[in-house]
Design an enzyme around this catalytic site. Sequence first.
Site, PDB file in Angstrom:
ATOM      1  N   ASP A   1       0.873  -1.183   0.000  1.00 47.08           N
ATOM      2  CA  ASP A   1       0.000   0.000   0.000  1.00 47.08           C
ATOM      3  C   ASP A   1       0.907   1.228   0.000  1.00 47.08           C
ATOM      4  O   ASP A   1       1.396   1.648   1.055  1.00 47.08           O
ATOM      5  CB  ASP A   1      -0.891  -0.012   1.252  1.00 47.08           C
ATOM      6  CG  ASP A   1      -1.808   1.210   1.274  1.00 47.08           C
ATOM      7  OD1 ASP A   1      -2.341   1.572   0.219  1.00 47.08           O
ATOM      8  OD2 ASP A   1      -1.974   1.781   2.364  1.00 47.08           O
TER       9      ASP A   1
ATOM     10  N   GLU B   1      -1.669  -1.687  -4.832  1.00 47.74           N
ATOM     11  CA  GLU B   1      -2.912  -0.983  -5.110  1.00 47.74           C
ATOM     12  C   GLU B   1      -2.729  -0.064  -6.317  1.00 47.74           C
ATOM     13  O   GLU B   1      -1.725   0.632  -6.452  1.00 47.74           O
ATOM     14  CB  GLU B   1      -3.350  -0.162  -3.889  1.00 47.74           C
ATOM     15  CG  GLU B   1      -4.742   0.412  -4.075  1.00 47.74           C
ATOM     16  CD  GLU B   1      -5.282   1.094  -2.814  1.00 47.74           C
ATOM     17  OE1 GLU B   1      -4.994   0.619  -1.700  1.00 47.74           O
ATOM     18  OE2 GLU B   1      -5.998   2.093  -2.952  1.00 47.74           O
TER      19      GLU B   1
ATOM     20  N   ASP C   1      -2.165   1.025   7.310  1.00 46.85           N
ATOM     21  CA  ASP C   1      -1.489   0.851   6.009  1.00 46.85           C
ATOM     22  C   ASP C   1      -1.038  -0.597   5.811  1.00 46.85           C
ATOM     23  O   ASP C   1      -1.108  -1.127   4.697  1.00 46.85           O
ATOM     24  CB  ASP C   1      -0.271   1.788   5.914  1.00 46.85           C
ATOM     25  CG  ASP C   1      -0.671   3.243   6.076  1.00 46.85           C
ATOM     26  OD1 ASP C   1      -1.147   3.843   5.111  1.00 46.85           O
ATOM     27  OD2 ASP C   1      -0.542   3.760   7.198  1.00 46.85           O
TER      28      ASP C   1
END
Lengths: 166, 166
Positions: free
Chosen positions: B7, B67, B139
């Site tokens: 992430d 992502e 996160d």
Amino acid sequence: MRIIGIDPGSLRTGYGIIESDAAGELRHVAHGCLNVSGQPFLERIGAIYRELKQIIGTYHPEEAAIEQVFMARNADSALKLGQARGAALVALLEAGLPVEEYTALQIKKAAVGGGHAAKEQVQSMVRWLLKLSENPQADAADALACAICHAHHGRTRQRWQPAVSR
Amino acid sequence: MRIIGIDPGSLRTGYGIIESDAAGELRHVAHGCLNVSGQPFLERIGAIYRELKQIIGTYHPEEAAIEQVFMARNADSALKLGQARGAALVALLEAGLPVEEYTALQIKKAAVGGGHAAKEQVQSMVRWLLKLSENPQADAADALACAICHAHHGRTRQRWQPAVSR
């Protein structure tokens, strides 16, 4: 001092390598443009890093200068440009090069004398300053202008240092 | 199959490593958050690459999932996020990992079952799915959810392949 200048982009990343001697004389070493368009996005990011690493290994610059990007057309192009710039930065930083950032205004002022020069003016002035036989491609010209900007700033730092250390 | 999920962020980059066996069972390996805030921007970009490279060297993942970022608050934060993501991508690609991208919607669906889950729901579901003793930091939870998403997609690919090759 051998300087590499970088004009980052997610389709084309320009690079330019110059030498600046103690008298402020500039000498052209190499320039070019990494054209990664036509590849899937992730491969482009990998290619920018790998090709730049190879260029650094070939020409052994001692310092690096890169354009500081403040804005982009929109968030999507900013994300793409950012990733390309990130890959280029990793190549410079991993080679142990000190990296300085310059704004487009600083770079244009160093190359052309004014902050609002057209791309063609930058190309012509870079050609003249480095005694090239023809205009460099636009991204390579911007990268060379970035390196020239760094060379000028280095001379300013040198001139100031003795005064400061007195 | 050992999967690393990422992430990316210019202040905090989450990572999560899981294993997915042939039966689709998930096992937690490691997770954490690279906190590079408090450093100058250029050093952050270098640190993200270096620390991620070290994590890959420690845990030897075989595939990577990250992502896919479509939008950001504004062009400035998009440029910063982009450079962080570019540095993370170089670390994954240079390690020779195949990298897959997933949208936030796909990741949330894989972890929580719905695309509009709050951060806390993702943390709780990741904790439950991977039998962790406590909620992972936000996160790191997103990174683990990204790895879980990739494991699910890998199983879908496996199920489809025999039918296709008949």
